[in-house]
Design a protein around this motif. Structure first.
Motif, PDB file in Angstrom:
ATOM      1  N   GLY A  55       2.539   2.861   9.393  1.00 51.04           N
ATOM      2  CA  GLY A  55       3.539   2.754   8.336  1.00 51.04           C
ATOM      3  C   GLY A  55       4.664   1.818   8.694  1.00 51.04           C
ATOM      4  N   LEU A  56       5.221   1.963   9.905  1.00 51.17           N
ATOM      5  CA  LEU A  56       6.338   1.110  10.308  1.00 51.17           C
ATOM      6  C   LEU A  56       5.883  -0.293  10.684  1.00 51.17           C
ATOM      7  CD1 LEU A  56       8.424   3.668  12.376  1.00 51.17           C
ATOM      8  CD2 LEU A  56       9.196   2.456  10.327  1.00 51.17           C
ATOM      9  N   SER A  57       4.726  -0.409  11.302  1.00 56.85           N
ATOM     10  CA  SER A  57       4.275  -1.747  11.702  1.00 56.85           C
ATOM     11  C   SER A  57       3.809  -2.579  10.520  1.00 56.85           C
ATOM     12  CB  SER A  57       3.148  -1.634  12.737  1.00 56.85           C
ATOM     13  OG  SER A  57       2.002  -1.001  12.190  1.00 56.85           O
ATOM     14  N   ARG A  58       3.439  -1.914   9.403  1.00 56.28           N
ATOM     15  CA  ARG A  58       2.960  -2.649   8.232  1.00 56.28           C
ATOM     16  C   ARG A  58       3.852  -2.449   7.006  1.00 56.28           C
ATOM     17  NH1 ARG A  58       1.019  -4.161  12.083  1.00 56.28           N
ATOM     18  NH2 ARG A  58      -1.123  -4.775  12.548  1.00 56.28           N
ATOM     19  N   GLY A  59       4.906  -1.672   7.140  1.00 55.56           N
ATOM     20  CA  GLY A  59       5.854  -1.508   6.041  1.00 55.56           C
ATOM     21  C   GLY A  59       5.343  -0.708   4.873  1.00 55.56           C
ATOM     22  N   LEU A  60       4.536   0.327   5.139  1.00 58.47           N
ATOM     23  CA  LEU A  60       4.002   1.185   4.077  1.00 58.47           C
ATOM     24  C   LEU A  60       5.109   1.983   3.397  1.00 58.47           C
ATOM     25  CD1 LEU A  60       0.863   2.971   5.607  1.00 58.47           C
ATOM     26  CD2 LEU A  60       0.858   1.504   3.614  1.00 58.47           C
ATOM     27  N   THR A  61       4.904   2.310   2.138  1.00 63.34           N
ATOM     28  CA  THR A  61       5.755   3.268   1.447  1.00 63.34           C
ATOM     29  C   THR A  61       5.146   4.655   1.606  1.00 63.34           C
ATOM     30  OG1 THR A  61       6.522   1.663  -0.194  1.00 63.34           O
ATOM     31  CG2 THR A  61       6.717   3.982  -0.768  1.00 63.34           C
ATOM     32  N   ILE A  62       5.939   5.591   2.145  1.00 60.20           N
ATOM     33  CA  ILE A  62       5.475   6.948   2.405  1.00 60.20           C
ATOM     34  C   ILE A  62       6.017   7.868   1.317  1.00 60.20           C
ATOM     35  CG2 ILE A  62       5.357   8.817   4.085  1.00 60.20           C
ATOM     36  CD1 ILE A  62       4.139   6.216   5.076  1.00 60.20           C
ATOM     37  N   SER A  63       5.151   8.683   0.730  1.00 63.99           N
ATOM     38  CA  SER A  63       5.558   9.624  -0.316  1.00 63.99           C
ATOM     39  C   SER A  63       5.327  11.055   0.160  1.00 63.99           C
ATOM     40  CB  SER A  63       4.770   9.377  -1.603  1.00 63.99           C
ATOM     41  OG  SER A  63       4.984   8.063  -2.084  1.00 63.99           O
ATOM     42  N   PHE A  64       6.302  11.918  -0.130  1.00 63.97           N
ATOM     43  CA  PHE A  64       6.221  13.315   0.271  1.00 63.97           C
ATOM     44  C   PHE A  64       6.085  14.191  -0.971  1.00 63.97           C
ATOM     45  CE2 PHE A  64       8.766  11.224   3.560  1.00 63.97           C
ATOM     46  CZ  PHE A  64       8.056  11.555   4.695  1.00 63.97           C
ATOM     47  N   ASP A  91       0.831  -1.200   0.000  1.00 67.07           N
ATOM     48  CA  ASP A  91       0.000   0.000   0.000  1.00 67.07           C
ATOM     49  C   ASP A  91       0.872   1.260   0.000  1.00 67.07           C
ATOM     50  OD1 ASP A  91      -2.307  -1.431  -0.032  1.00 67.07           O
ATOM     51  OD2 ASP A  91      -2.665  -1.304   2.121  1.00 67.07           O
ATOM     52  N   ARG A  92       0.294   2.333  -0.538  1.00 63.96           N
ATOM     53  CA  ARG A  92       1.005   3.600  -0.632  1.00 63.96           C
ATOM     54  C   ARG A  92       0.245   4.689   0.119  1.00 63.96           C
ATOM     55  NH1 ARG A  92       1.961   3.343  -7.093  1.00 63.96           N
ATOM     56  NH2 ARG A  92      -0.025   2.246  -6.940  1.00 63.96           N
ATOM     57  N   TYR A  93       1.028   5.584   0.692  1.00 62.96           N
ATOM     58  CA  TYR A  93       0.452   6.636   1.516  1.00 62.96           C
ATOM     59  C   TYR A  93       1.172   7.944   1.205  1.00 62.96           C
ATOM     60  CZ  TYR A  93      -1.122   9.130   5.710  1.00 62.96           C
ATOM     61  OH  TYR A  93      -1.677  10.042   6.573  1.00 62.96           O
ATOM     62  N   VAL A  94       0.418   9.009   0.972  1.00 66.94           N
ATOM     63  CA  VAL A  94       0.987  10.325   0.702  1.00 66.94           C
ATOM     64  C   VAL A  94       0.914  11.160   1.979  1.00 66.94           C
ATOM     65  CG1 VAL A  94       0.834  12.434  -0.665  1.00 66.94           C
ATOM     66  CG2 VAL A  94       0.363  10.221  -1.730  1.00 66.94           C
ATOM     67  N   SER A  95       2.062  11.568   2.472  1.00 65.78           N
ATOM     68  CA  SER A  95       2.137  12.300   3.734  1.00 65.78           C
ATOM     69  C   SER A  95       2.262  13.793   3.464  1.00 65.78           C
ATOM     70  CB  SER A  95       3.347  11.812   4.545  1.00 65.78           C
ATOM     71  OG  SER A  95       3.467  12.531   5.752  1.00 65.78           O
TER      72      SER A  95
END
Length: 661
Positions: A253-262, A232-236
């Motif tokens: 994010g850390l517990s599930r290994g999400l990719t964070i985009s800025f 999954d992807r997440y825009v911060s």
């Protein structure tokens, strides 16, 4: 470091670096190109930064502050500090002056990680000011900045560039091999992870201590009902100082290994979201309301054919959404029609908003009108309300998929106990209840009792399906002349659903039979678009708000809102304020909550004039020009009496998705 536990954020990062080292952990857009950072690179930079902080003399049990917009360096600094048992207090990038001083002195931070020249200038200005007699002195010894643009000529000894800190850390690491691993291993789930400020609607914000256990328990409980996948992807883009962003971007994010985009910049946020296509999203109501306003403006500017096609598609989507949120499934014919309507009508709108891939998204932090919910569900966005507070890691109650009554906030997440006290206060208990307010044990004792129940201060009740309905802050709940309990926030939200209303503050009458009065702040984008369409010229916000035609526009919107309200709580009179509410003026919080005590004090003359049913009221306003000079002007604001107003005959209702009638 695959042997470390997963009790803290740094330990989770170590595990991800060991098992998924080459996968992308976060990415930032720079000069139009996405720059990826893998899990192993992420951990290496955290390693170097932690050694750098140790070289500056900071140690376990202390607090550092981070001030700025979302960038990889914010999370690197946060994880580096946590690796050493150091807590992080986040500060909103818009914070200034006394608010900034209050957080820094209360936390006693010796090191501040700041984003850029703007934030550095604010800190240097604070250090140059004399300490007020009733305030603690600042303890800042070092300001570490991570965007050097504009700071090349600064020579203040307190300043250090982030890359310099990392270089310092690499030098120390060569002399202390194994130290970083020892620090991470020594970390405990009960260590303070972050300190988040409360909203501060009635006083200075308090600093809530949240442990790794608090945040990771919340993440586990939320993802047990709404799974988040490593792909999954997440825009911060919302501040890390807000508990909502710490909740999803960091804990989940850390517990599930999400990719964070800025995103590259606030101006490119929407286009960057479209590129990424996030799978999950969490934003306060103002973000969803602004999205709806954007859609309304764009559709109003479209030709008649596009408007007609969208209106048809929306009506189909609304019918299907009404069925799905109540657990029913559409039949084959309706499903096929909906698929066609989505392809030609609502999907393009989702695409423009960057929501094409969204599986679920959340809103919280403030109430949101049912019609806003209805709009997003009608265009195919699975938007759900959450309820919680900073003191319980941001979430305790949430809607379930296919069970989204628009007037409720849902049911408790697993691991959360909830009860309504005899006086109607919502009380919560879970592993996510915070450790306490920093250096304020007496305030902590007021909100968490001996049995671990968090007294939220919110009034609410359970509906027939055991969904929680929030009325308002308990102290703000009022009683109408007929005995009905209501809240000003509910009426304000009815007014704010109009695309032309940015904010509204409602005042109860001195005489219970007189009805409500309101101070309305117009939305400059949508009202400006309407004025252009009406060929109505204007110069400034103040000029636009003072137009009689704009008063008539808002009068019609307020009259429509009144139709759904009981007689005793309808808005009788309103005034259009000459300016927008500003957090820098302490009128609203950084999360856009109205500070009613400030409004009551600052605009007392307007409130009194509304209560007296005057025709107009004079206010003094100071205007500052670009050359720094200023002058004080007296403005005359008209008060509109809705008791003598009726919507023009034959005027149709405005569709949810349009600003046109």
């Amino acid at each position: 470091m695959s042997d470390v536990r997963g009790d803290t954020f740094p330990q989770l990062l170590a595990g991800l670096a060991a098992t998924r080292g080459d996968d992308v952990a976060m990415q930032e857009k720079q000069y139009g190109i996405w720059q990826p950072l893998t899990w192993s690179e992420y951990e290496r930079r955290v390693h170097d930064t932690a050694h750098g902080l140790a070289a500056l003399g900071i140690s376990r049990g202390e607090i550092i502050a981070v001030l700025g917009d979302n960038r990889p360096e914010w999370l690197i600094a946060e994880l580096a500090a946590q690796s050493m048992g150091i807590a992080v207090v986040g500060i909103y990038p818009t914070s200034i002056g006394e608010e900034l001083r209050h957080i820094l002195t209360t936390s006693r931070a010796r090191i501040v990680v700041a984003e850029d020249q703007e934030q550095v200038d604010k800190l240097l200005r604070l250090l140059e000011e004399e300490t007020p007699n009733d305030a603690e002195p600042l303890r800042i010894e070092r300001i570490v900045y991570y965007d050097p643009h504009g700071l090349e000529q600064y020579r203040d000894q307190v300043l250090m560039e982030f890359t310099e800190l990392e270089e310092l850390g690499r030098g120390r690491a060569a002399e202390h091999p194994g130290w970083f691993h020892e620090q991470i291993t020594a970390g405990s789930a009960d260590d303070i992870a972050v300190i988040c400020t409360t909203s501060g609607t009635t006083s200075r914000p308090k600093l809530a201590e949240l442990s790794h256990r608090n945040l990771l328990a919340m993440a586990d409980h939320l993802t047990s009902i709404d799974p988040i996948d490593r792909k999954d992807r997440y825009v911060s883009f919302l501040p890390f100082a807000w508990i909502g962003e710490q909740m999803l971007a960091v804990a989940c994010g850390l517990s599930r290994g999400l990719t964070i985009s800025f995103p590259e910049d606030s101006s490119t946020q929407r286009s960057d979201m479209r590129e990424i296509g996030p799978d999950v999203m969490f934003s306060p109501p103002r973000i969803w309301e602004s999205m709806l306003s954007e859609v309304q403006v764009r559709i109003d500017e479209a030709g008649w054919l596009k408007r007609r096609v969208f209106g048809w598609g929306y009506s189909i989507g609304d019918t299907v959404a009404e069925m799905r949120v109540s657990g029913r499934k559409p039949g084959p014919l309706l499903s096929a029609t909906h698929a066609l309507a989505d392809a030609v009508s609502t999907r393009p709108v989702r695409d423009q908003l960057g929501l094409t891939r969204i599986r679920r998204c959340y809103t919280g932090g403030a109430p949101m009108g049912p019609d806003v919910f209805r709009f997003f569900h009608a265009i195919g966005v699975n938007l759900k309300q959450i309820y919680g507070q900073t003191e319980i890691c941001g979430i305790a109650v949430v809607h379930r998929d296919d069970d989204v009554p628009f007037n409720t906030v849902g049911t408790p997440i697993p691991g959360t106990d909830m009860r309504i006290s005899d006086d109607g206060e919502v009380m919560l208990r879970s592993d996510s209840v915070f450790r306490g307010y920093h250096r304020q044990p007496e305030e902590t004792a007021k909100i968490v009792d001996a049995d671990g129940w968090l007294h939220t201060g919110d009034a609410g009740y359970l509906d027939d399906n055991d969904h929680l309905v929030i009325i308002d802050r308990a102290k703000d709940v009022l009683t109408a002349s007929d005995g009905t309990r209501y809240s000003s926030a509910f009426i304000e939200n009815k007014l704010k659903f109009s695309p032309y209303v940015e904010e509204a503050v409602v005042f109860p009458p001195e005489d219970s039979a007189d009805g409500m009065t309101a101070m309305v702040i117009i939305d400059p984008a949508t009202v400006g678009s309407w004025a252009e369409n009406e060929r109505l010229s204007y110069t400034t916000y103040t000029d636009l708000a003072g137009k009689p035609e704009v008063q008539e526009l808002i009068a019609e919107e307020a009259s429509r809102a009144n139709e759904d309200l009981q007689e005793g709580i309808r808005v009788r009179r309103f005034v259009l304020l000459h300016k927008q509410l500003d957090p820098d003026d302490d009128e609203i919080t950084r999360t856009r909550k109205v500070r009613r005590n400030v409004i009551a004090d600052r605009y007392g003359d307007i409130i009194a004039a509304l209560a007296r049913a005057d025709d107009r009221v004079d206010v003094r306003s100071r205007i500052t020009y670009q050359d720094g000079s200023s002058t004080e002007r007296v403005l005359e604001l008209g008060i509109f009496d809705l008791t003598t107003y009726s919507v023009p005959e034959g005027r149709g209702r405005r569709p949810v998705w349009s600003g046109r009638r």
